[in-house]
Design an enzyme around this catalytic site. Structure first.
Site, mmCIF file in Angstrom:
data_model
loop_
_atom_site.group_PDB
_atom_site.id
_atom_site.type_symbol
_atom_site.label_atom_id
_atom_site.label_comp_id
_atom_site.label_asym_id
_atom_site.label_seq_id
_atom_site.Cartn_x
_atom_site.Cartn_y
_atom_site.Cartn_z
ATOM 1 N N HIS A 57 65.377 2.005 82.863
ATOM 2 C CA HIS A 57 64.278 1.452 82.800
ATOM 3 C C HIS A 57 64.246 -0.155 83.207
ATOM 4 O O HIS A 57 65.095 0.124 81.916
ATOM 5 C CB HIS A 57 62.855 2.479 82.220
ATOM 6 C CG HIS A 57 62.957 4.106 83.167
ATOM 7 N ND1 HIS A 57 62.415 3.648 84.093
ATOM 8 C CD2 HIS A 57 62.821 4.572 82.901
ATOM 9 C CE1 HIS A 57 62.122 5.112 84.379
ATOM 10 N NE2 HIS A 57 62.227 5.673 83.457
ATOM 11 N N LEU A 64 70.921 8.195 88.108
ATOM 12 C CA LEU A 64 71.548 6.443 88.449
ATOM 13 C C LEU A 64 70.388 6.175 89.286
ATOM 14 O O LEU A 64 69.708 7.123 89.789
ATOM 15 C CB LEU A 64 73.256 6.581 88.696
ATOM 16 C CG LEU A 64 74.350 7.396 87.973
ATOM 17 C CD1 LEU A 64 75.357 7.139 88.628
ATOM 18 C CD2 LEU A 64 73.931 6.238 86.403
ATOM 19 N N ARG A 65 70.818 4.695 89.679
ATOM 20 C CA ARG A 65 69.509 4.353 90.530
ATOM 21 C C ARG A 65 70.473 4.182 91.483
ATOM 22 O O ARG A 65 69.397 3.217 92.486
ATOM 23 C CB ARG A 65 69.172 3.397 89.575
ATOM 24 C CG ARG A 65 67.794 3.123 88.363
ATOM 25 C CD ARG A 65 66.622 4.497 88.366
ATOM 26 N NE ARG A 65 66.079 4.938 87.590
ATOM 27 C CZ ARG A 65 65.976 5.605 87.100
ATOM 28 N NH1 ARG A 65 65.840 6.678 87.710
ATOM 29 N NH2 ARG A 65 65.594 5.798 86.285
ATOM 30 N N ASP A 113 70.707 12.911 79.223
ATOM 31 C CA ASP A 113 68.584 12.380 80.165
ATOM 32 C C ASP A 113 68.752 11.238 80.280
ATOM 33 O O ASP A 113 68.138 10.700 80.055
ATOM 34 C CB ASP A 113 68.114 13.039 78.893
ATOM 35 C CG ASP A 113 66.821 13.835 79.485
ATOM 36 O OD1 ASP A 113 67.199 13.231 81.188
ATOM 37 O OD2 ASP A 113 65.978 14.095 79.491
ATOM 38 N N ASN A 148 66.849 11.845 92.517
ATOM 39 C CA ASN A 148 65.915 10.824 92.591
ATOM 40 C C ASN A 148 66.306 9.675 93.144
ATOM 41 O O ASN A 148 65.419 8.847 92.435
ATOM 42 C CB ASN A 148 64.756 11.120 90.991
ATOM 43 C CG ASN A 148 65.444 11.138 90.062
ATOM 44 O OD1 ASN A 148 66.109 10.826 89.764
ATOM 45 N ND2 ASN A 148 64.326 10.431 89.362
ATOM 46 N N HIS A 170 65.832 20.072 80.071
ATOM 47 C CA HIS A 170 65.476 19.162 78.540
ATOM 48 C C HIS A 170 64.300 19.819 78.001
ATOM 49 O O HIS A 170 63.538 19.793 78.052
ATOM 50 C CB HIS A 170 64.792 17.702 78.952
ATOM 51 C CG HIS A 170 64.402 17.914 80.442
ATOM 52 N ND1 HIS A 170 64.216 16.510 80.741
ATOM 53 C CD2 HIS A 170 63.606 18.187 80.743
ATOM 54 C CE1 HIS A 170 63.695 16.073 81.351
ATOM 55 N NE2 HIS A 170 62.911 17.016 81.245
#
Lengths: 428, 320
Positions: free
Chosen positions: A312, A66-67, A308, A97, A235
């Site tokens: 973007h 998530l951002r 995953d 991240n 992954h």
């Protein structure tokens, strides 16, 4: 809290392998009873006629980006949790991240608070294994874990320094914590954007050889052998790395791994004419590797399937292939794409759902993935057969970067419940 | 020092605890007891080492240990010279031996050596013809610290055998831990080490200790809790993530000490990092902390070591 009685469902319990018609009663946010022809309880109760649809534990998605905080316009905790609920996911785990990086107790607590406020899919988080994802100094794993961080990872970056990895595994083991690796040797992968091979050569793109992954997995497994630390490879995509993990498991090492739908649903040919929506990290691999992923899922070497999810925006994807960002959204396609393995006769439904719920829950020591009385009523009701076509414009995710747009699939989420509360319901 | 006392210390050097027998350790402890009394008198000076030259040769910074040895030598009447060799100015190996040859030409009677590299003191001892005391070599041994710790414990608890001793913290880099493990095992105490895995050397259990990774279990029923110093450069990420996390899980405070026996005593070889490995109030609590006594015992123990080694050189008056 009111009760809900699901009648006439196809009950699937991946923990026990149960797959049979029956009823399920939810009371006070928990599964109260499971059986056939359950009596209707007194008091206010919602009766749901499932009409033969599958009722299973909600999916536990162990790898989601998530951002928030930092780039909420790509995916906020609210939009991500909403999209996840629509995908039948009842718990998702974020990578650290974000901006700032989740390497501090206050940020772990922030995520927990936002998840409570949003009240949809439960959002949990990993914390960074190294400060600022810098790959050098360990984070406060003990305190971060106490604050609720489920495991430790540097997200989409590999912990590349062998000594740092050794100390991270060793330190994590002090507190019996899990380390999750993005298994890719950066010195072999940093210049590339797709799988090394004929297609990359024809396109004139620098390739990433599959050994970049295999080397890192094999190195890490040797460090696991030395330290005894719990290790999860995220992954996995290559025959070599899967074979290495298969051997390590036979040896009894505390090792698990996951993969994601694009790695068994697509191969490198999807890059086609420089389609940046098919640019992933690790890259889509050869057909041989794709088959190895399916074999790994079939024999249990690969424990889990995760979305995953990597949101973007167009600015990051509408670029020349080498400059474009890696990753695709996946929350709302995790279930139907995984069900292809069932419809192709490659996995039974309980076994497939185990990889989507029980196994990730077990790896992360969460209660999910069971249809047992007394466990939280985190459930997904879905029609496994209903055909439809993936349309990215219907995604609740803020971004639409998926190579699966237009793909015909089977399997449709009707309803998602978290702690007995409906967090998603398909209309009509 | 009664005249009837027999001394039997068959070693030329004191390079480590490893290799000492329990009666040899007991001899040093008994001998040191006498010097404790001497050091508490107004006149602390004796003439046992009159005419003897002792060189404090320190390749690593130290104030406490060097001063302690210096006092020990002077109180026994010896001439003590301090030589500090900055680590940056020496090239290892060959120059160390050159230094040894130079010094030995000056006819010292005892060399007291500290060196940042494990094994360096032994190498030097092989090249000189006087007694050598290891004042700490790398992460290997610091024998006089272990003996002074043992004397401190014995005076408080009346014995060493059967005691439960927990050594906590940076065992990986600690010469104090290695010497203490050897001494306490030889003397019949039971030793545990408590530390995060990143601060424990491989196979530490093979040294005869029980290994724990949390203080609650590691301190349970302990008679003695020895804290080790965590070097600053190891606090920020490479071995432990932060001071905050280290103190939270491995720093000694009253709450964690509650797992030990009610009369358990706290020790620290110094210098302490207050608020990192040990709570500052606890460190100063005279009912629980023996840190000051350790310093006092240090001088007496080093006097005892100089005493037995110089007698054994054969150029001093034998003890009758």
């Amino acid at each position: 809290m009111s009760s809900t009685l699901f009648r006439n469902a196809r009950l699937i319990d991946p923990e026990t392998g149960r797959d049979e018609k029956g009823d399920l009663l939810v009371e006070n946010g928990k599964i109260a009873s499971v059986g056939t022809s359950l009596p209707q309880p007194s008091g206010e109760v919602e009766i749901v006629d499932c009409a033969g649809a599958c009722l299973a534990p909600g999916l536990v998605d162990m790898r989601v980006q998530l951002r928030e905080p930092g780039a909420e316009h790509m995916e906020s905790i609210e939009s991500g949790a909403t999209a996840a609920a629509a995908g039948g996911i009842t718990t998702l785990v974020m990578l650290p991240n974000t901006e700032p990086v989740i390497d501090d107790v206050a940020l772990v607590e922030f995520i927990a608070r936002r998840s409570r406020d949003v009240r949809r899919t439960i959002v949990r988080t990993y914390a960074a294994a190294t400060k600022g994802l810098g790959g050098r100094e360990l984070t406060e794993m003990g305190l971060l874990s106490a604050a609720g961080a489920l495991a430790f990872t540097d997200g989409v970056k590999a912990i590349s320094d062998a000594l740092v990895m050794r100390r991270a595994l060793s330190y994590a083991r002090t507190f019996d914590l899990l380390l999750i690796q993005h298994p890719e040797e950066p010195s072999l992968s940093s210049s590339g954007g797709m799988n090394e091979g004929e297609i990359a050569t024809r396109l004139g793109l620098p390739g990433i050889n599959p050994v970049a992954e295999t080397i890192m997995v094999e190195r890490d497994l040797r460090l696991v052998e030395v330290t005894g630390g719990r290790y999860h490879a995220a992954h996995v995509t290559t025959r070599g790395s899967i074979e290495a993990i298969r051997k390590a498991k036979a040896q009894g090492l505390p090792v698990t791994c996951d993969t994601a739908p694009p790695y068994f649903g697509l191969n490198e040919t999807a890059v086609g004419d420089y389609r940046t929506f098919a640019k992933l990290s690790p890259p889509l691999r050869s057909e041989m590797d794709r088959r190895a992923v399916i074999e790994g899922l079939q024999d249990g070497t690969i424990d889990a399937i995760a979305s995953d999810h990597s949101p973007h925006d167009q600015d990051s994807k509408r670029l020349p292939f080498a400059s474009a960002a890696s990753g695709i959204v996946g929350l709302e396609t995790l279930l139907p794409l995984s069900l292809e393995l069932f419809h192709n006769g490659q996995m039974t439904l309980p076994k497939l759902l185990k990889a989507l719920s029980r196994n990730p829950a077990r790896i992360l020591r969460l209660p999910g993935g069971q249809l047992q009385a007394g466990t939280p009523a985190d459930l997904v009701l879905f029609d496994p057969d209903k055909p439809w076509r993936i349309k990215v414009e219907t995604f609740k995710s803020k971004t639409k970067n998926s190579p699966f747009d237009g793909r015909p699939v089977q399997g449709f989420v009707l309803r998602t419940l978290v702690s007995g509360l409906t967090v998603y319901r398909h209309d009509g | 020092m009664t005249s009837a006392e027999q001394i039997s210390f068959p070693h030329r050097h004191l390079l480590g605890i490893e290799g000492l027998k329990s009666d040899e350790i007991t001899l040093l402890l008994d001998r040191a007891e006498g010097y404790v009394d001497q050091n508490r008198q107004a006149d602390k000076k004796r003439s046992l080492l009159r005419g003897r030259t002792i060189i404090n040769l320190f390749f690593e910074n130290s104030t406490r240990t060097r001063t302690s040895f210096e006092l020990a030598g002077k109180r026994l009447g010896g001439d003590v010279i301090n030589m500090s060799v900055a680590a940056s100015s020496i090239k290892k190996g060959e120059t160390l031996i050159d230094t040894a040859m130079t010094l030995t030409a000056m006819h010292p009677d005892v060399l007291i050596v500290r060196h940042p590299e494990s094994g360096a003191v032994r190498l030097l001892a092989e090249k000189v013809d006087c007694a050598v005391i290891n004042a700490g070599d790398g992460s290997h041994e610091h024998p006089t610290q272990a003996i002074l710790d043992a004397l401190t414990i014995r005076r408080r608890k009346g014995k060493l055998a059967g005691l439960e001793v927990a050594i906590c913290g940076d065992v990986l880099h600690s010469r104090v831990a290695r010497s203490n493990i050897a001494l306490l095992n030889t003397m019949g105490a039971r030793v545990r080490v408590v530390a995060p895995r990143t601060l424990l050397p491989a196979e530490i259990g093979r040294l005869g200790v029980e290994v724990f990774h949390n203080m609650a279990d590691g301190l349970k029923g302990a008679d003695i809790v020895m804290m080790l110093r965590l070097q600053t450069e190891r606090m920020h990420g490479s071995f432990v993530p932060s001071i905050r996390e280290y103190f939270h899980f491995f720093g000694l405070d009253y709450a964690k000490l509650a797992a030990a026996k009610p009369d358990a005593m706290v020790m620290h070889p110094g210098p302490m990092n207050r608020g990192i490995e040990i709570d500052t109030v606890l460190a100063d609590d005279i009912d629980r902390s023996m840190i000051r006594q350790q310093v006092e015992m240090g001088v007496a123990v080093r006097m005892a070591c100089l005493d037995v080694l110089t007698r054994d050189l054969g150029n001093g008056p034998p003890i009758q």
